[in-house]
Design a protein around this motif. Structure first.
Motif, PDB file in Angstrom:
ATOM      1  N   LEU A 117      -2.821   3.994  16.574  1.00 24.68           N
ATOM      2  CA  LEU A 117      -1.582   4.465  15.952  1.00 24.68           C
ATOM      3  C   LEU A 117      -1.143   5.808  16.532  1.00 24.68           C
ATOM      4  CD1 LEU A 117       0.429   3.535  13.849  1.00 24.68           C
ATOM      5  CD2 LEU A 117      -0.874   4.765  12.115  1.00 24.68           C
ATOM      6  N   LYS A 118      -2.100   6.675  16.771  1.00 23.67           N
ATOM      7  CA  LYS A 118      -1.788   7.986  17.348  1.00 23.67           C
ATOM      8  C   LYS A 118      -1.219   7.852  18.752  1.00 23.67           C
ATOM      9  CE  LYS A 118      -4.010  12.265  18.879  1.00 23.67           C
ATOM     10  NZ  LYS A 118      -5.295  13.006  18.982  1.00 23.67           N
TER      11      LYS A 118
ATOM     12  N   THR B 121      -0.277  -1.458  10.962  1.00 27.88           N
ATOM     13  CA  THR B 121      -0.978  -1.570   9.693  1.00 27.88           C
ATOM     14  C   THR B 121      -0.793  -2.925   9.021  1.00 27.88           C
ATOM     15  OG1 THR B 121       0.902  -0.677   8.442  1.00 27.88           O
ATOM     16  CG2 THR B 121      -0.702   0.898   9.324  1.00 27.88           C
ATOM     17  N   LYS B 122       0.138  -3.738   9.542  1.00 29.67           N
ATOM     18  CA  LYS B 122       0.471  -5.031   8.934  1.00 29.67           C
ATOM     19  C   LYS B 122       1.038  -4.868   7.522  1.00 29.67           C
ATOM     20  CE  LYS B 122      -1.174  -7.238  12.528  1.00 29.67           C
ATOM     21  NZ  LYS B 122      -1.623  -6.057  13.303  1.00 29.67           N
ATOM     22  N   ILE B 123       1.596  -3.693   7.243  1.00 32.09           N
ATOM     23  CA  ILE B 123       2.219  -3.406   5.955  1.00 32.09           C
ATOM     24  C   ILE B 123       3.661  -2.982   6.215  1.00 32.09           C
ATOM     25  CG2 ILE B 123       2.175  -1.978   3.872  1.00 32.09           C
ATOM     26  CD1 ILE B 123      -0.815  -1.600   4.309  1.00 32.09           C
ATOM     27  N   ARG B 124       4.604  -3.715   5.695  1.00 33.42           N
ATOM     28  CA  ARG B 124       6.011  -3.403   5.931  1.00 33.42           C
ATOM     29  C   ARG B 124       6.428  -2.218   5.076  1.00 33.42           C
ATOM     30  NH1 ARG B 124      11.141  -7.572   5.276  1.00 33.42           N
ATOM     31  NH2 ARG B 124      12.708  -6.229   6.254  1.00 33.42           N
TER      32      ARG B 124
ATOM     33  N   GLU C 145      -4.275   2.593   3.175  1.00 36.18           N
ATOM     34  CA  GLU C 145      -4.814   1.236   3.169  1.00 36.18           C
ATOM     35  C   GLU C 145      -5.335   0.839   4.549  1.00 36.18           C
ATOM     36  OE1 GLU C 145      -5.233  -0.865   0.688  1.00 36.18           O
ATOM     37  OE2 GLU C 145      -4.448   0.535  -0.822  1.00 36.18           O
ATOM     38  N   TYR C 146      -4.614   1.226   5.574  1.00 35.39           N
ATOM     39  CA  TYR C 146      -5.019   0.892   6.952  1.00 35.39           C
ATOM     40  C   TYR C 146      -6.337   1.565   7.308  1.00 35.39           C
ATOM     41  CZ  TYR C 146      -4.828   1.083  12.095  1.00 35.39           C
ATOM     42  OH  TYR C 146      -5.111   1.006  13.435  1.00 35.39           O
TER      43      TYR C 146
END
Length: 206
Positions: free
Chosen positions: A61-62, A99-102, A157-158
């Motif tokens: 992510l970074k 993260t697979k989180i929208r 969460e990720y």
């Protein structure tokens, strides 16, 4: 002379010494060139889970966002807030994908752009539109804060599900620093993992 006679087409006498090196009569012998191909690089082994998918690393992510917080602040000031809006649009897609989180949809980003753009247009007009510009500016700031809290939840969460990291992000900083604090926490993920690994007694990951 022997060389002159040879060039004239005469044959060498049997007992005549040959010149050194022997004459080539204008014919060049091609050189032999040996090419050695460099060894092929050995591909780095990737960690895969039980489903055969490549496991993410803490730097993913970074590396994808790749923004220093100081540069982010300076560019936001230099562009009168435009850079911050573009950063949110780009990072919203990256965080959601990683993260697979929208987080939010494009309509949310459009309304954010409308509030920020019209607030700048209506401010300091010397009329009643100044109040409208102030309201739109507050609305844009509120949308930034809401997005920051959504990103905060997704990052927590990720980090917990993928790397077993208890990422405790400060709610006070999330409210007042919003987007800047989110970027700081993203850049601090590898360091947070290193600290928690030390506390758990695990070896430091490369």
């Amino acid at each position: 002379m022997i060389q002159a006679n040879a060039m004239a087409g005469e044959r060498y006498p049997k007992d005549a010494p040959l010149p050194y090196p022997p004459p080539t009569f204008g014919i060049c012998k091609p050189k032999q060139v040996y090419a050695f191909a460099p060894p092929l690089p050995v591909p780095k082994a990737l960690d895969v889970n039980r489903h055969g998918r490549v496991m993410p690393t803490i730097n993913d992510l970074k590396d994808k966002i790749d923004t220093k917080t100081v540069n982010m602040v300076l560019l936001t000031i230099a562009t009168a807030g435009l850079y911050l809006l573009l950063w949110v649009y780009r990072s919203n897609l990256i965080i959601s994908e990683t993260t697979k989180i929208r987080l939010v949809d494009n309509t949310y980003i459009i309304w954010l752009a409308v509030c920020i753009g019209l607030s700048g247009a209506f401010t300091k007009t010397g009329s009643s539109l100044d109040l409208v510009g102030l309201i739109l500016s507050l609305a844009g700031g509120a949308l930034y804060v809401v997005w920051a809290f959504k990103a905060r939840k997704a990052l927590s969460e990720y980090a917990l599900n993928e790397f077993q990291i208890d990422l405790r992000m400060n709610s006070f900083y999330t409210f007042f620093l919003s987007v800047y604090y989110i970027n700081y926490c993203i850049n601090d993920l590898p360091e947070e993992q290193r600290k928690q690994n030390i506390l758990r007694g695990h070896p430091q990951q490369a």
